[in-house]
Design a protein around this motif. Structure first.
Motif, PDB file in Angstrom:
ATOM      1  N   SER A  96       0.855  -1.177   0.000  1.00 34.07           N
ATOM      2  CA  SER A  96       0.000   0.000   0.000  1.00 34.07           C
ATOM      3  C   SER A  96       0.893   1.228   0.000  1.00 34.07           C
ATOM      4  CB  SER A  96      -0.890   0.007   1.242  1.00 34.07           C
ATOM      5  OG  SER A  96      -0.083   0.169   2.417  1.00 34.07           O
ATOM      6  N   LEU A  97       0.316   2.382  -0.283  1.00 27.94           N
ATOM      7  CA  LEU A  97       1.088   3.620  -0.203  1.00 27.94           C
ATOM      8  C   LEU A  97       1.638   3.817   1.208  1.00 27.94           C
ATOM      9  CD1 LEU A  97      -1.103   6.056  -2.312  1.00 27.94           C
ATOM     10  CD2 LEU A  97       1.267   5.413  -2.806  1.00 27.94           C
ATOM     11  N   THR A  98       0.843   3.445   2.201  1.00 29.17           N
ATOM     12  CA  THR A  98       1.293   3.570   3.588  1.00 29.17           C
ATOM     13  C   THR A  98       2.514   2.702   3.844  1.00 29.17           C
ATOM     14  OG1 THR A  98      -0.938   4.099   4.370  1.00 29.17           O
ATOM     15  CG2 THR A  98       0.614   3.252   5.988  1.00 29.17           C
ATOM     16  N   ASP A  99       2.485   1.473   3.329  1.00 31.99           N
ATOM     17  CA  ASP A  99       3.628   0.568   3.507  1.00 31.99           C
ATOM     18  C   ASP A  99       4.865   1.128   2.821  1.00 31.99           C
ATOM     19  OD1 ASP A  99       2.087  -1.210   4.945  1.00 31.99           O
ATOM     20  OD2 ASP A  99       1.605  -2.451   3.203  1.00 31.99           O
ATOM     21  N   LEU A 100       4.687   1.650   1.617  1.00 31.91           N
ATOM     22  CA  LEU A 100       5.808   2.191   0.872  1.00 31.91           C
ATOM     23  C   LEU A 100       6.420   3.380   1.603  1.00 31.91           C
ATOM     24  CD1 LEU A 100       7.576   2.303  -1.675  1.00 31.91           C
ATOM     25  CD2 LEU A 100       5.778   3.655  -2.772  1.00 31.91           C
TER      26      LEU A 100
ATOM     27  N   ASN B 158       7.758  10.671  -4.834  1.00 29.05           N
ATOM     28  CA  ASN B 158       6.698  10.449  -5.816  1.00 29.05           C
ATOM     29  C   ASN B 158       5.425   9.934  -5.153  1.00 29.05           C
ATOM     30  OD1 ASN B 158       8.806  11.055  -7.571  1.00 29.05           O
ATOM     31  ND2 ASN B 158       9.092   8.944  -8.240  1.00 29.05           N
ATOM     32  N   ALA B 159       5.598   9.032  -4.176  1.00 30.89           N
ATOM     33  CA  ALA B 159       4.443   8.453  -3.497  1.00 30.89           C
ATOM     34  C   ALA B 159       3.657   9.516  -2.733  1.00 30.89           C
ATOM     35  CB  ALA B 159       4.894   7.348  -2.546  1.00 30.89           C
ATOM     36  N   VAL B 160       4.345  10.465  -2.140  1.00 33.46           N
ATOM     37  CA  VAL B 160       3.663  11.540  -1.425  1.00 33.46           C
ATOM     38  C   VAL B 160       2.857  12.396  -2.407  1.00 33.46           C
ATOM     39  CG1 VAL B 160       3.978  13.625  -0.039  1.00 33.46           C
ATOM     40  CG2 VAL B 160       5.348  11.590   0.444  1.00 33.46           C
ATOM     41  N   ILE B 161       3.400  12.650  -3.582  1.00 35.53           N
ATOM     42  CA  ILE B 161       2.659  13.397  -4.605  1.00 35.53           C
ATOM     43  C   ILE B 161       1.421  12.629  -5.038  1.00 35.53           C
ATOM     44  CG2 ILE B 161       2.779  14.317  -6.963  1.00 35.53           C
ATOM     45  CD1 ILE B 161       5.764  14.904  -6.435  1.00 35.53           C
ATOM     46  N   VAL B 162       1.534  11.310  -5.147  1.00 33.00           N
ATOM     47  CA  VAL B 162       0.379  10.472  -5.472  1.00 33.00           C
ATOM     48  C   VAL B 162      -0.684  10.581  -4.374  1.00 33.00           C
ATOM     49  CG1 VAL B 162      -0.408   8.081  -5.732  1.00 33.00           C
ATOM     50  CG2 VAL B 162       1.646   8.857  -6.932  1.00 33.00           C
ATOM     51  N   VAL B 163      -0.255  10.553  -3.124  1.00 31.56           N
ATOM     52  CA  VAL B 163      -1.194  10.695  -2.005  1.00 31.56           C
ATOM     53  C   VAL B 163      -1.955  12.012  -2.116  1.00 31.56           C
ATOM     54  CG1 VAL B 163      -1.371  11.034   0.495  1.00 31.56           C
ATOM     55  CG2 VAL B 163       0.098   9.231  -0.404  1.00 31.56           C
ATOM     56  N   ALA B 164      -1.234  13.097  -2.389  1.00 29.10           N
ATOM     57  CA  ALA B 164      -1.877  14.411  -2.485  1.00 29.10           C
ATOM     58  C   ALA B 164      -2.850  14.478  -3.659  1.00 29.10           C
ATOM     59  CB  ALA B 164      -0.816  15.497  -2.619  1.00 29.10           C
ATOM     60  N   ASN B 165      -2.406  14.026  -4.816  1.00 31.28           N
ATOM     61  CA  ASN B 165      -3.248  14.128  -6.015  1.00 31.28           C
ATOM     62  C   ASN B 165      -4.442  13.183  -5.968  1.00 31.28           C
ATOM     63  OD1 ASN B 165      -1.612  16.110  -7.089  1.00 31.28           O
ATOM     64  ND2 ASN B 165      -0.388  14.696  -8.306  1.00 31.28           N
ATOM     65  N   GLY B 166      -4.261  12.030  -5.330  1.00 35.05           N
ATOM     66  CA  GLY B 166      -5.361  11.070  -5.224  1.00 35.05           C
ATOM     67  C   GLY B 166      -6.226  11.286  -4.005  1.00 35.05           C
TER      68      GLY B 166
ATOM     69  N   TYR C  90      -5.638  10.530  -0.882  1.00 34.23           N
ATOM     70  CA  TYR C  90      -5.656   9.310  -0.076  1.00 34.23           C
ATOM     71  C   TYR C  90      -5.452   9.678   1.393  1.00 34.23           C
ATOM     72  CZ  TYR C  90      -5.203   7.044  -4.611  1.00 34.23           C
ATOM     73  OH  TYR C  90      -5.407   6.629  -5.904  1.00 34.23           O
ATOM     74  N   LEU C  91      -6.534  10.027   2.039  1.00 31.60           N
ATOM     75  CA  LEU C  91      -6.459  10.539   3.405  1.00 31.60           C
ATOM     76  C   LEU C  91      -5.970   9.483   4.393  1.00 31.60           C
ATOM     77  CD1 LEU C  91      -9.736  12.678   3.547  1.00 31.60           C
ATOM     78  CD2 LEU C  91      -7.440  13.326   2.777  1.00 31.60           C
ATOM     79  N   GLY C  92      -6.174   8.222   4.063  1.00 31.48           N
ATOM     80  CA  GLY C  92      -5.710   7.163   4.951  1.00 31.48           C
ATOM     81  C   GLY C  92      -4.200   7.075   5.052  1.00 31.48           C
ATOM     82  N   ALA C  93      -3.507   7.678   4.088  1.00 33.98           N
ATOM     83  CA  ALA C  93      -2.046   7.650   4.109  1.00 33.98           C
ATOM     84  C   ALA C  93      -1.443   8.855   4.828  1.00 33.98           C
ATOM     85  CB  ALA C  93      -1.505   7.582   2.670  1.00 33.98           C
TER      86      ALA C  93
ATOM     87  N   LEU D  69      -3.914  18.875   1.262  1.00 29.20           N
ATOM     88  CA  LEU D  69      -5.074  18.107   1.711  1.00 29.20           C
ATOM     89  C   LEU D  69      -5.719  18.723   2.945  1.00 29.20           C
ATOM     90  CD1 LEU D  69      -3.850  14.449   1.091  1.00 29.20           C
ATOM     91  CD2 LEU D  69      -5.252  15.924  -0.359  1.00 29.20           C
ATOM     92  N   ARG D  70      -5.296  19.952   3.291  1.00 29.75           N
ATOM     93  CA  ARG D  70      -5.893  20.713   4.393  1.00 29.75           C
ATOM     94  C   ARG D  70      -5.899  19.915   5.704  1.00 29.75           C
ATOM     95  NH1 ARG D  70      -5.282  23.795   0.712  1.00 29.75           N
ATOM     96  NH2 ARG D  70      -6.636  25.526   0.091  1.00 29.75           N
TER      97      ARG D  70
END
Length: 206
Positions: free
Chosen positions: A98-102, A130-138, A140-143, A169-170
């Motif tokens: 998962s993004l969290t695991d990564l 890159n993964a943090v940018i994915v979290v922001a753009n997607g 993904y609040l769980g991450a 993500l405020r």
């Protein structure tokens, strides 16, 4: 690392002049008709080869591309019969996470997972950036807890991108953490970014 102006001079196949598919598909406008690829905007270059902070103004357009980008190739009529490379090995390793695991991987864990695979090329700092940018753009609040933990990372690049993500993500709950980070000794440019992120979140002490 300073961004280069171009990657290379492209060789245009016969008939390419009448096709603008790749130019229309590129989300960061790295392609212009009759000009070389602009590496300063190319998602593949930025996510794989570039070391350092990706310019903030480009991040939203990068979407959820974690490692490379195939848009200009998948839309190209000259690539219809191209043979896909065998990426099952390293792709499966990444898909199991998962993004969290990564985002939780330390240097040793990252090495054990991705050494001797293409995913080693951006190194831990680059792939987690890159993964943090994915979290922001997607969104993904769980991450977000994993992103918050990166504020304590030794990499200024990861601290900066984590700050940007939390502001985008405020995540007002991260204000105390960001204020502590802001009080640390950091490169001036990164401090200014964090100051701006605190202001975005409405922190009174920024």
């Amino acid at each position: 690392e300073e961004l280069p102006e171009v990657i290379h001079e492209p060789k245009m196949p016969f008939g390419c002049e009448s096709c603008l598919a790749c130019i229309k598909q590129c989300p960061t406008d790295a392609l212009e008709f009759g000009k070389p690829i602009d590496a300063r905007k190319c998602i593949s270059y930025l996510t794989i080869e570039y070391r350092g902070m990706i310019p903030r103004e480009l991040r939203p357009a990068m979407g959820q591309w974690l490692f490379g980008c195939d848009l200009c190739q998948t839309c190209c009529p000259f690539e219809i019969h191209a043979t896909q490379s065998n990426r099952d090995g390293y792709t499966s390793r990444l898909l199991q996470m998962s993004l969290t695991d990564l985002l939780a991987l330390d240097a040793d864990e990252f090495r054990s997972h991705f050494r001797r695979t293409p995913l080693w090329r951006p190194r831990r700092e680059g792939l987690l950036r890159n993964a943090v940018i994915v979290v922001a753009n997607g969104e993904y609040l769980g991450a977000l807890p994993a992103v918050r933990r990166l504020l304590a990372d030794d990499s200024p690049v990861l601290v900066e991108v984590a700050s940007w993500c939390l502001a985008r993500l405020r995540d007002t709950g991260s204000i105390p953490l960001l204020e502590r980070v802001f009080a640390r000794e950091l490169p001036p440019a990164i401090r200014e970014h964090i100051r701006a992120d605190l202001q975005t979140l409405g922190a009174s002490s920024s």
